[in-house]
Design a protein around this motif. Sequence first.
Motif: not given
Length: 156
Positions: A133-142
Amino acid sequence: MTATEIAASVAVPVPPEAFHPGEQALQARVGVRERMAAVGAMVLRDHMPDQHRELFEKLPTLLLGALDDQGQPWATMLAGPPGFVHTPDALRMQIATAPDSKDPVLAHLAPGAAVGVLGLEPHTRRRNRMNGHVVRWGAPQGLSITVAQSFGNCPK
């Protein structure tokens, strides 16, 4: 202690949802439900073993699958230099990639979304799967994913 008891004591427990209802129905229909439950307990893990982590981290590509807003499955290929996939521990995977509004998978990911990851090494035929499951998503962390299931795929 018998061989069966030893195998049972070292098998990784599989949550009841290891095989989804459709898989369970198909297994029951062809008369292999009990056998598949036993096999699942030996091959499906709730973490990535070191050999899976090593493979994912050295690959230049990775396949990622997810559902869109209508529940339709989509797959995409992610690419980067070896090391763009990092597994800080057996329960997490981090992928250095950025959102892409034109990609049907990357455009719709959000925290909590279920994803499937497939790592292929063609010259050795190694194939490892990870569902999570996605925990974090987005720039800049990927993209950061927690592991729900990890298993090897048959090289055939």
